[in-house]
Design an enzyme around this catalytic site. Structure first.
Site, PDB file in Angstrom:
ATOM      1  N   HIS A 181      -0.462   5.487  -7.530  1.00 29.33           N
ATOM      2  CA  HIS A 181      -0.839   4.573  -6.442  1.00 29.33           C
ATOM      3  C   HIS A 181      -1.568   5.261  -5.285  1.00 29.33           C
ATOM      4  O   HIS A 181      -2.422   4.659  -4.652  1.00 29.33           O
ATOM      5  CB  HIS A 181       0.384   3.788  -5.932  1.00 29.33           C
ATOM      6  CG  HIS A 181       1.360   4.612  -5.147  1.00 29.33           C
ATOM      7  ND1 HIS A 181       2.149   5.582  -5.706  1.00 29.33           N
ATOM      8  CD2 HIS A 181       1.680   4.594  -3.832  1.00 29.33           C
ATOM      9  CE1 HIS A 181       2.914   6.125  -4.768  1.00 29.33           C
ATOM     10  NE2 HIS A 181       2.643   5.551  -3.621  1.00 29.33           N
ATOM     11  N   ASP A 182      -1.219   6.511  -5.022  1.00 27.01           N
ATOM     12  CA  ASP A 182      -1.841   7.183  -3.871  1.00 27.01           C
ATOM     13  C   ASP A 182      -2.922   8.178  -4.277  1.00 27.01           C
ATOM     14  O   ASP A 182      -3.335   9.009  -3.475  1.00 27.01           O
ATOM     15  CB  ASP A 182      -0.767   7.919  -3.055  1.00 27.01           C
ATOM     16  CG  ASP A 182      -0.077   6.989  -2.065  1.00 27.01           C
ATOM     17  OD1 ASP A 182      -0.599   5.880  -1.822  1.00 27.01           O
ATOM     18  OD2 ASP A 182       0.969   7.381  -1.528  1.00 27.01           O
ATOM     19  N   LYS A 185      -5.848   9.118  -2.120  1.00 25.55           N
ATOM     20  CA  LYS A 185      -5.750   9.956  -0.913  1.00 25.55           C
ATOM     21  C   LYS A 185      -6.606  11.210  -1.033  1.00 25.55           C
ATOM     22  O   LYS A 185      -6.799  11.927  -0.063  1.00 25.55           O
ATOM     23  CB  LYS A 185      -4.290  10.318  -0.654  1.00 25.55           C
ATOM     24  CG  LYS A 185      -3.525   9.175  -0.021  1.00 25.55           C
ATOM     25  CD  LYS A 185      -2.175   9.608   0.496  1.00 25.55           C
ATOM     26  CE  LYS A 185      -1.513   8.434   1.222  1.00 25.55           C
ATOM     27  NZ  LYS A 185      -0.099   8.692   1.455  1.00 25.55           N
ATOM     28  N   HIS A 210      -7.384   4.418   1.120  1.00 26.55           N
ATOM     29  CA  HIS A 210      -6.887   5.063  -0.109  1.00 26.55           C
ATOM     30  C   HIS A 210      -6.515   4.104  -1.246  1.00 26.55           C
ATOM     31  O   HIS A 210      -6.760   4.447  -2.408  1.00 26.55           O
ATOM     32  CB  HIS A 210      -5.750   6.067   0.191  1.00 26.55           C
ATOM     33  CG  HIS A 210      -4.405   5.468   0.386  1.00 26.55           C
ATOM     34  ND1 HIS A 210      -3.938   5.075   1.614  1.00 26.55           N
ATOM     35  CD2 HIS A 210      -3.417   5.178  -0.495  1.00 26.55           C
ATOM     36  CE1 HIS A 210      -2.730   4.589   1.479  1.00 26.55           C
ATOM     37  NE2 HIS A 210      -2.386   4.632   0.207  1.00 26.55           N
ATOM     38  N   HIS A 234      -0.790  -2.151  -2.970  1.00 22.73           N
ATOM     39  CA  HIS A 234       0.550  -1.686  -2.611  1.00 22.73           C
ATOM     40  C   HIS A 234       0.787  -1.609  -1.106  1.00 22.73           C
ATOM     41  O   HIS A 234       1.914  -1.402  -0.669  1.00 22.73           O
ATOM     42  CB  HIS A 234       0.905  -0.364  -3.316  1.00 22.73           C
ATOM     43  CG  HIS A 234       0.199   0.865  -2.807  1.00 22.73           C
ATOM     44  ND1 HIS A 234      -1.028   1.273  -3.287  1.00 22.73           N
ATOM     45  CD2 HIS A 234       0.547   1.779  -1.864  1.00 22.73           C
ATOM     46  CE1 HIS A 234      -1.389   2.386  -2.675  1.00 22.73           C
ATOM     47  NE2 HIS A 234      -0.450   2.715  -1.799  1.00 22.73           N
ATOM     48  N   HIS A 235      -0.268  -1.769  -0.303  1.00 22.91           N
ATOM     49  CA  HIS A 235      -0.060  -1.813   1.154  1.00 22.91           C
ATOM     50  C   HIS A 235      -0.248  -3.213   1.734  1.00 22.91           C
ATOM     51  O   HIS A 235      -0.387  -3.371   2.948  1.00 22.91           O
ATOM     52  CB  HIS A 235      -0.979  -0.820   1.861  1.00 22.91           C
ATOM     53  CG  HIS A 235      -0.487   0.598   1.748  1.00 22.91           C
ATOM     54  ND1 HIS A 235       0.665   1.050   2.376  1.00 22.91           N
ATOM     55  CD2 HIS A 235      -0.967   1.660   1.049  1.00 22.91           C
ATOM     56  CE1 HIS A 235       0.859   2.324   2.078  1.00 22.91           C
ATOM     57  NE2 HIS A 235      -0.122   2.717   1.261  1.00 22.91           N
ATOM     58  N   ASP A 263       7.842   2.154  -2.408  1.00 24.89           N
ATOM     59  CA  ASP A 263       7.002   3.105  -1.665  1.00 24.89           C
ATOM     60  C   ASP A 263       7.544   3.304  -0.248  1.00 24.89           C
ATOM     61  O   ASP A 263       7.717   4.431   0.226  1.00 24.89           O
ATOM     62  CB  ASP A 263       5.568   2.534  -1.628  1.00 24.89           C
ATOM     63  CG  ASP A 263       4.565   3.511  -1.043  1.00 24.89           C
ATOM     64  OD1 ASP A 263       4.821   4.725  -1.084  1.00 24.89           O
ATOM     65  OD2 ASP A 263       3.513   3.049  -0.549  1.00 24.89           O
TER      66      ASP A 263
HETATM   67 FE   FE2 Z   1      -0.222   4.357  -0.274  1.00 22.49          FE
END
Ligand code: FE2
Length: 316
Positions: A181-182, A185, A210, A234-235, A263
């Site tokens: 998911h990240d 970044k 991201h 996811h955010h 998360d």
């Molecule tokens: Fe994230």
């Protein structure tokens, strides 16, 4: 190619050996089910061929083990032509193909060839996934504070989805989504990721890109299509105040609603560059306060149940 043949009839063993002599490099023959079980557990075969009736353990018991330990190894079973019941049972247990007895040389060869091709595809798929995972770990390595975070988010997400009644397959997708998911970044400058103070408006805007980068990195990989919604959203927040699109409530894909709880909890209970880890109790309190605002209430409740059950199990 390494092939395991589990067959107790010596004449059938000879026939198979003869049929496969030109295409299989290494064929191991085992005549007992119980001995074959150890071979299936301890060796990664490119193809496993199972007779059904065997001394020690039968073909179905071995099929179950094979699919548990190396699910990307194709398994073929030998059945009689009218053996409909056994075929259905084997299909339900995940067998990849059947070969009928008495053996027809050309049918046998065609099926084995196609299963070995399938094995090759599985291996390439695993390699691709490994590259992506390596990339995900490389991204985490940039920021010592997030090491292990993706893996934990994946594990929590898997547990929540199973508790909510999702299938094993879906839960596995969620685990992958957690891992990746990240990954976006990688596009965020390191000094922003590891800044010990509050971020400026502009810096925060850079962090917010991201999820879309994670999405872009994974979108061309066909095997990762199912994890894309969780990654991209996811955010997002239940009340519509999240990013990247400000989706609200059930407009946010369920996978993303699940992962955002996992998360947030893991982020709160881990050290960050700008603060120490929070206690588990405080993080749970924040999750409860965020019900119907940041997160879907029923998902928060499910997750808290999981944490409490794990606590209980740890105490006992
Ligand atoms: Fe994230």
């Amino acid at each position: 190619m390494k092939v395991l043949l589990v067959e107790d009839d010596p004449s059938a063993q000879e026939i198979v050996r003869d049929i496969l002599k030109d295409i299989v490099i290494d064929i191991e023959i085992c005549g007992r089910g119980d001995e074959a079980e150890a071979l299936i557990r301890n060796v990664e075969w490119d193809l496993v061929m199972l007779d059904i009736m065997l001394p020690g353990k039968d073909g179905f018991q071995l099929l179950k083990v094979a699919k548990e330990v190396h699910k990307f190894t194709p398994v073929v079973m030998f059945t009689a032509i009218k053996d409909r019941e056994n075929r259905i049972k084997a299909y339900e247990m995940g067998v990849d193909d059947f070969v009928t007895k008495p053996f027809d040389r050309w049918e046998f060869l065609a099926r084995v060839r196609s299963l070995l091709n399938l094995r090759g595809s599985y291996q390439r798929l695993e390699e691709t996934r490994n590259v992506v995972i390596t990339l995900a770990h490389a991204v985490e390595a940039k920021d010592p504070y997030t090491r292990g975070h993706s893996d934990r988010v994946g594990e929590y997400s898997r547990k929540i989805s199973l508790a909510l009644g999702f299938s094993q397959e879906k839960a596995e997708d969620l685990y992958w989504a957690g891992l990746l998911h990240d990954i976006g970044k990688i596009a965020v400058p390191l000094d922003i990721l590891t800044k010990p103070d509050c971020l400026t408006y502009d810096e925060y805007e850079k962090v917010k890109i991201h999820p879309e980068y994670s999405y872009k990195i994974c979108q061309d990989l066909r095997t990762l299509q199912k994890v894309l919604p969780a990654i991209k959203y996811h955010h997002e927040r239940w009340d519509g105040k999240g990013y990247p699109e400000g989706l609200k409530g059930k407009d946010i894909p369920a996978e993303a609603r699940i992962m955002s709880v996992a998360d947030a909890y893991d982020a709160m209970t881990s050290d960050r560059a700008y603060r120490k880890a929070m206690s588990k109790e405080k993080a749970v309190l924040i999750l409860k306060e965020g019900k119907d605002k940041q997160w879907q209430a029923s998902i928060v409740d499910t997750f808290i149940d999981i944490l409490e059950t794990e606590d209980e199990e740890e105490k006992n």
